[in-house]
Design an enzyme around this catalytic site. Structure first.
Site, PDB file in Angstrom:
ATOM      1  N   SER A 134       0.726  -1.279  -0.073  1.00 51.89           N
ATOM      2  CA  SER A 134      -0.173  -0.013  -0.256  1.00 51.89           C
ATOM      3  C   SER A 134       0.871   1.276  -0.117  1.00 51.89           C
ATOM      4  CB  SER A 134      -0.766   0.101   1.308  1.00 51.89           C
ATOM      5  OG  SER A 134      -1.513   1.418   1.405  1.00 51.89           O
ATOM      6  N   TYR A 147      -1.020  -0.442  10.614  1.00 55.84           N
ATOM      7  CA  TYR A 147      -1.493  -0.702   9.116  1.00 55.84           C
ATOM      8  C   TYR A 147      -0.174  -0.281   8.299  1.00 55.84           C
ATOM      9  CZ  TYR A 147      -3.530  -1.164   4.544  1.00 55.84           C
ATOM     10  OH  TYR A 147      -3.809  -1.255   3.209  1.00 55.84           O
TER      11      TYR A 147
END
Ligand code: NDP
Ligand code: 8X3
Length: 250
Positions: A134, A147
């Site tokens: 990501s 995250y």
């Protein structure tokens, strides 16, 4: 016929990737926890798609699922490590520790485990690994904390695997997507549909199909080419600056 395994295929990027690979003539093992969705997908796409239902955080379940694949799905040419999630948007000081552990267990430990299990056959078949990290692994943002850290792990592991697998013919790529409209935000917000709609509303985000097409492109490049790392965003998304906490001046 080449065979792929796509983790996290019950929705979003994973489901779209199963569809894209299947349309391009691949056999696909589609994994995830929601059996009804996987079975519907396999039923729709035909018998070259096999549903393997398991929680990817369960190392024994991964091993059993791979060992128990029907004969013609044995021998994986492409591993798409896509299963993953973000939970919560709170800053570290008010975040939920269980949510942190769930993200680490899913995005890091499970990815490492399934990759380790499949490496021998990927090497034997000169296969490929496509990891989904990501932009959150590169660009920190408030509330991204663990995250983002899990995705930075995926980025660096991908480069490390590429180095370790030097000379084996195995290709390793990592894709860093920005905003993709999937169930990601619904999961992150604990099922808050309004919050999810607000995030994607008017943003013209990428679609799961955009990322699936990118995965298919990477997987079908001529065998002498390796995309090491690919960052992709919607045009509507870009970078913000640093923040400064100022002392009060009288
Ligand atoms: P979705 O929520 O739509 O899909 C996530 C998938 O992961 C589901 O199929 C889910 O299956 C699976 N999954 C989650 N936990 C587990 C588990 N414990 N065991 C098995 N499967 C699991 O989100 P996306 O499609 O957006 O996410 C796919 C990947 O893309 C993730 O790694 C995410 O971090 C990454 N990503 C997403 C971005 C976005 O903006 N959407 C941007 C950048 C990266 P099930 O719940 O049925 O088990
Ligand atoms: C998902 C992208 O920016 O919402 O990985 O964290 S972001």
């Amino acid at each position: 016929m080449k065979t792929a395994i796509v983790t996290g295929a019950t929705s979003g990027i994973g489901e779209a990737t199963v569809r894209a690979l299947s349309s391009a003539g691949w056999q696909v093992v589609a994994t995830g926890r929601r059996a009804d969705r996987l079975e519907a997908l396999a039923g729709e796409l035909g018998d070259h798609v096999h549903a393997a239902v398991f929680d990817i955080r369960d190392a024994d379940a991964i091993k059993a699922a791979i060992a128990g694949l029907p004969e013609r799905f044995r021998g994986i040419d492409l591993l798409v490590n896509n299963a993953g999630l973000a939970l919560g948007t709170a800053p570290a000081q008010s975040a939920d520790l269980d949510q942190w552990h769930t993200m680490i267990d899913t995005n890091v430990s499970a990815l490492v485990t399934i990759t380790h299990h499949l490496l021998p056959q990927l090497i034997a078949r000169k296969g490929a690994i496509v990891n989904i990290a990501s932009v959150a692994g590169t660009y920190p943002y408030t509330g991204g904390n663990v995250y983002g850290a899990t995705k930075a792990f995926v980025q660096q592991l991908s480069l490390g695997l590429r180095s370790d697998l030097h000379g084996t013919g195995v290709r390793v790529s990592v894709i860093d997507p920005g905003m993709v409209e999937t169930e990601f935000t619904l999961v992150r917000t604990g099922g808050n549909r309004a919050a999810s709609d607000t995030i994607y509303g008017g943003a013209n985000p990428m679609t799961a199909e955009d990322i699936a097409a990118t995965i298919l492109w990477i997987a079908t490049l001529p065998p002498h080419l390796n995309v090491n790392r690919l960052e992709i965003m919607p045009v509507s998304q870009s970078f913000a600056g640093f923040q400064v906490a100022r002392e009060e001046t009288s």
